[in-house]
Write a protein that holds these residues in place. Structure first.
Motif, PDB file in Angstrom:
ATOM      1  N   LEU A 115       0.808  -1.221   0.000  1.00 47.19           N
ATOM      2  CA  LEU A 115       0.000   0.000   0.000  1.00 47.19           C
ATOM      3  C   LEU A 115       0.839   1.267   0.000  1.00 47.19           C
ATOM      4  N   MET A 116       1.963   1.272   0.716  1.00 49.13           N
ATOM      5  CA  MET A 116       2.773   2.482   0.796  1.00 49.13           C
ATOM      6  C   MET A 116       3.864   2.550  -0.266  1.00 49.13           C
ATOM      7  N   THR A 117       4.023   1.496  -1.057  1.00 47.73           N
ATOM      8  CA  THR A 117       5.060   1.518  -2.092  1.00 47.73           C
ATOM      9  C   THR A 117       4.895   2.681  -3.074  1.00 47.73           C
ATOM     10  N   PRO A 118       3.703   2.911  -3.633  1.00 49.37           N
ATOM     11  CA  PRO A 118       3.593   4.051  -4.558  1.00 49.37           C
ATOM     12  C   PRO A 118       3.847   5.392  -3.888  1.00 49.37           C
ATOM     13  N   ARG A 119       3.532   5.482  -2.606  1.00 49.53           N
ATOM     14  CA  ARG A 119       3.796   6.733  -1.894  1.00 49.53           C
ATOM     15  C   ARG A 119       5.296   6.998  -1.792  1.00 49.53           C
ATOM     16  N   MET A 120       6.089   5.970  -1.517  1.00 51.54           N
ATOM     17  CA  MET A 120       7.536   6.130  -1.429  1.00 51.54           C
ATOM     18  C   MET A 120       8.120   6.514  -2.789  1.00 51.54           C
ATOM     19  N   ILE A 121       7.599   5.902  -3.857  1.00 49.84           N
ATOM     20  CA  ILE A 121       8.070   6.244  -5.205  1.00 49.84           C
ATOM     21  C   ILE A 121       7.707   7.682  -5.538  1.00 49.84           C
ATOM     22  N   GLU A 122       6.495   8.067  -5.191  1.00 51.47           N
ATOM     23  CA  GLU A 122       6.053   9.436  -5.472  1.00 51.47           C
ATOM     24  C   GLU A 122       6.928  10.463  -4.754  1.00 51.47           C
ATOM     25  N   LYS A 123       7.253  10.192  -3.500  1.00 55.22           N
ATOM     26  CA  LYS A 123       8.083  11.138  -2.744  1.00 55.22           C
ATOM     27  C   LYS A 123       9.443  11.321  -3.407  1.00 55.22           C
ATOM     28  N   GLU A 124      10.018  10.232  -3.919  1.00 54.15           N
ATOM     29  CA  GLU A 124      11.314  10.347  -4.593  1.00 54.15           C
ATOM     30  C   GLU A 124      11.173  11.096  -5.911  1.00 54.15           C
ATOM     31  N   LEU A 125      10.078  10.900  -6.621  1.00 54.31           N
ATOM     32  CA  LEU A 125       9.843  11.640  -7.856  1.00 54.31           C
ATOM     33  C   LEU A 125       9.715  13.139  -7.580  1.00 54.31           C
ATOM     34  N   ILE A 126       9.051  13.471  -6.469  1.00 49.07           N
ATOM     35  CA  ILE A 126       8.926  14.883  -6.086  1.00 49.07           C
ATOM     36  C   ILE A 126      10.310  15.476  -5.829  1.00 49.07           C
ATOM     37  N   ARG A 127      11.158  14.716  -5.147  1.00 45.55           N
ATOM     38  CA  ARG A 127      12.512  15.199  -4.864  1.00 45.55           C
ATOM     39  C   ARG A 127      13.289  15.412  -6.161  1.00 45.55           C
ATOM     40  N   MET A 128      13.140  14.489  -7.091  1.00 46.59           N
ATOM     41  CA  MET A 128      13.820  14.638  -8.389  1.00 46.59           C
ATOM     42  C   MET A 128      13.381  15.914  -9.092  1.00 46.59           C
ATOM     43  N   ALA A 129      12.086  16.160  -9.098  1.00 48.43           N
ATOM     44  CA  ALA A 129      11.565  17.346  -9.774  1.00 48.43           C
ATOM     45  C   ALA A 129      12.066  18.622  -9.104  1.00 48.43           C
ATOM     46  N   LYS A 130      12.135  18.605  -7.776  1.00 49.27           N
ATOM     47  CA  LYS A 130      12.606  19.794  -7.055  1.00 49.27           C
ATOM     48  C   LYS A 130      14.085  20.041  -7.317  1.00 49.27           C
ATOM     49  N   ARG A 131      14.863  18.964  -7.374  1.00 52.49           N
ATOM     50  CA  ARG A 131      16.299  19.134  -7.628  1.00 52.49           C
ATOM     51  C   ARG A 131      16.553  19.722  -9.018  1.00 52.49           C
ATOM     52  N   ALA A 132      15.691  19.391  -9.966  1.00 56.41           N
ATOM     53  CA  ALA A 132      15.874  19.872 -11.336  1.00 56.41           C
ATOM     54  C   ALA A 132      15.206  21.213 -11.591  1.00 56.41           C
ATOM     55  N   SER A 133      14.457  21.717 -10.616  1.00 57.19           N
ATOM     56  CA  SER A 133      13.640  22.907 -10.856  1.00 57.19           C
ATOM     57  C   SER A 133      14.463  24.150 -11.167  1.00 57.19           C
ATOM     58  N   GLY A 134      15.716  24.207 -10.703  1.00 59.20           N
ATOM     59  CA  GLY A 134      16.537  25.386 -10.961  1.00 59.20           C
ATOM     60  C   GLY A 134      17.439  25.245 -12.163  1.00 59.20           C
ATOM     61  N   ASP A 135      17.320  24.137 -12.872  1.00 58.11           N
ATOM     62  CA  ASP A 135      18.186  23.874 -14.033  1.00 58.11           C
ATOM     63  C   ASP A 135      17.336  23.916 -15.303  1.00 58.11           C
ATOM     64  N   GLU A 136      17.524  24.974 -16.101  1.00 57.07           N
ATOM     65  CA  GLU A 136      16.681  25.156 -17.285  1.00 57.07           C
ATOM     66  C   GLU A 136      16.862  24.025 -18.298  1.00 57.07           C
ATOM     67  N   VAL A 137      18.046  23.428 -18.337  1.00 55.50           N
ATOM     68  CA  VAL A 137      18.317  22.370 -19.308  1.00 55.50           C
ATOM     69  C   VAL A 137      17.576  21.083 -18.946  1.00 55.50           C
ATOM     70  N   SER A 138      17.640  20.699 -17.678  1.00 47.22           N
ATOM     71  CA  SER A 138      17.072  19.410 -17.265  1.00 47.22           C
ATOM     72  C   SER A 138      15.648  19.513 -16.724  1.00 47.22           C
ATOM     73  N   GLN A 139      15.197  20.722 -16.444  1.00 44.04           N
ATOM     74  CA  GLN A 139      13.901  20.886 -15.790  1.00 44.04           C
ATOM     75  C   GLN A 139      12.759  20.219 -16.566  1.00 44.04           C
ATOM     76  N   GLU A 140      12.619  20.532 -17.851  1.00 45.41           N
ATOM     77  CA  GLU A 140      11.493  19.999 -18.622  1.00 45.41           C
ATOM     78  C   GLU A 140      11.592  18.488 -18.837  1.00 45.41           C
ATOM     79  N   PRO A 141      12.767  17.949 -19.225  1.00 47.22           N
ATOM     80  CA  PRO A 141      12.851  16.493 -19.382  1.00 47.22           C
ATOM     81  C   PRO A 141      12.547  15.736 -18.083  1.00 47.22           C
ATOM     82  N   VAL A 142      13.049  16.248 -16.974  1.00 49.03           N
ATOM     83  CA  VAL A 142      12.784  15.586 -15.693  1.00 49.03           C
ATOM     84  C   VAL A 142      11.304  15.661 -15.360  1.00 49.03           C
TER      85      VAL A 142
END
Length: 241
Positions: A115-142
């Motif tokens: 039950l919590m597996t998708p939640r853990m994956i989602e949290k990591e995806l959110i972190r990935m998106a936040k890390r890329a948010s300041g990089d114009e090159v990688s922001q959109e692909p990520v």
């Protein structure tokens, strides 16, 4: 049997609230040591690592007069407290019914497994998106990769899991048998976060179950001593940002 003294290491907006509810249902003596999340990262504080090496909450410290035992992980805490001091409360009904016993054990482990597996994956995806948010090159692909993962894997997995819970409740009031059990206690947190994942519109029985749990006197004592989790503060991928 002499009751132990239990210290609950309680982190705001966390799984620890359900252990507080458990302690109230079992009427065990306890003390709460409260911890707050980092206001920016929402991470648990370093002080929790002094309790348990992983720095996770919930964790409990049990003192029985001869020794001190520290235990983390919600499922392990529920199993130990119910087994040692449940007095036939909150465990599987002692009827010898194999299916009831199986349901109890299944949901006790399903809650933090499937039950919590998708939640853990989602949290990591959110972190990935936040890390890329300041990089114009990688922001959109990520961002595109995150949205593809959410639409193609995470949300369908959420749906499959919550569909199972909704179907199970069609002819039952509780998840572990004909009365409240540790299986219901551990499912509190995942069903609370249903509010920010798929929403309750397609899951009225899950919503009704949660409402019923929230009417229990022990649940409300736990809210008084802790707080009601606020799922919206726990983070959710929002493709509209």
């Amino acid at each position: 049997m002499k009751l132990p003294h239990i210290t609950l290491h309680w982190l705001e907006n966390s799984r620890a609230q359900r252990i507080l509810w458990l302690l109230e249902e079992l009427e065990l003596p306890y003390t709460i040591k409260k911890y707050t999340r980092d206001p920016v990262t929402l991470s648990s504080p370093p002080a929790l690592r002094k309790v348990h090496p992983l720095g996770k909450s919930p964790a409990i410290t049990i003192e029985d007069g001869t020794r001190t035992v520290t235990l983390a992980e919600s499922g392990a805490i529920i199993e130990l407290l119910v087994e040692q001091w449940g007095n036939d409360k909150l465990g599987a009904l002692p009827t010898g019914d194999l299916q009831e016993r199986a349901n109890y054990l299944y949901f006790l482990h399903f809650a933090e497994g499937s039950l919590m597996t998708p939640r853990m994956i989602e949290k990591e995806l959110i972190r990935m998106a936040k890390r890329a948010s300041g990089d114009e090159v990688s922001q959109e692909p990520v961002r595109n990769a995150v949205e593809s993962s959410m639409d193609g894997f995470v949300n369908p997995l959420y749906k499959k899991n919550f569909d199972l819970l909704e179907q199970f409740l069609k002819d039952r009031e509780f998840f572990g048998g004909s009365r409240l059990s540790g299986a219901d206690i551990i499912l509190l947190y995942p069903i609370q976060i249903l509010e920010i994942t798929l929403g309750y519109r397609e899951y009225p029985l899950c919503r009704a179950w949660l409402d019923k749990m929230m009417q229990r006197p022990a649940f409300n004592r736990a809210i008084t001593n802790g707080s009601l989790n606020e799922p919206a503060l726990l983070g959710r991928w929002d493709h509209h940002d």
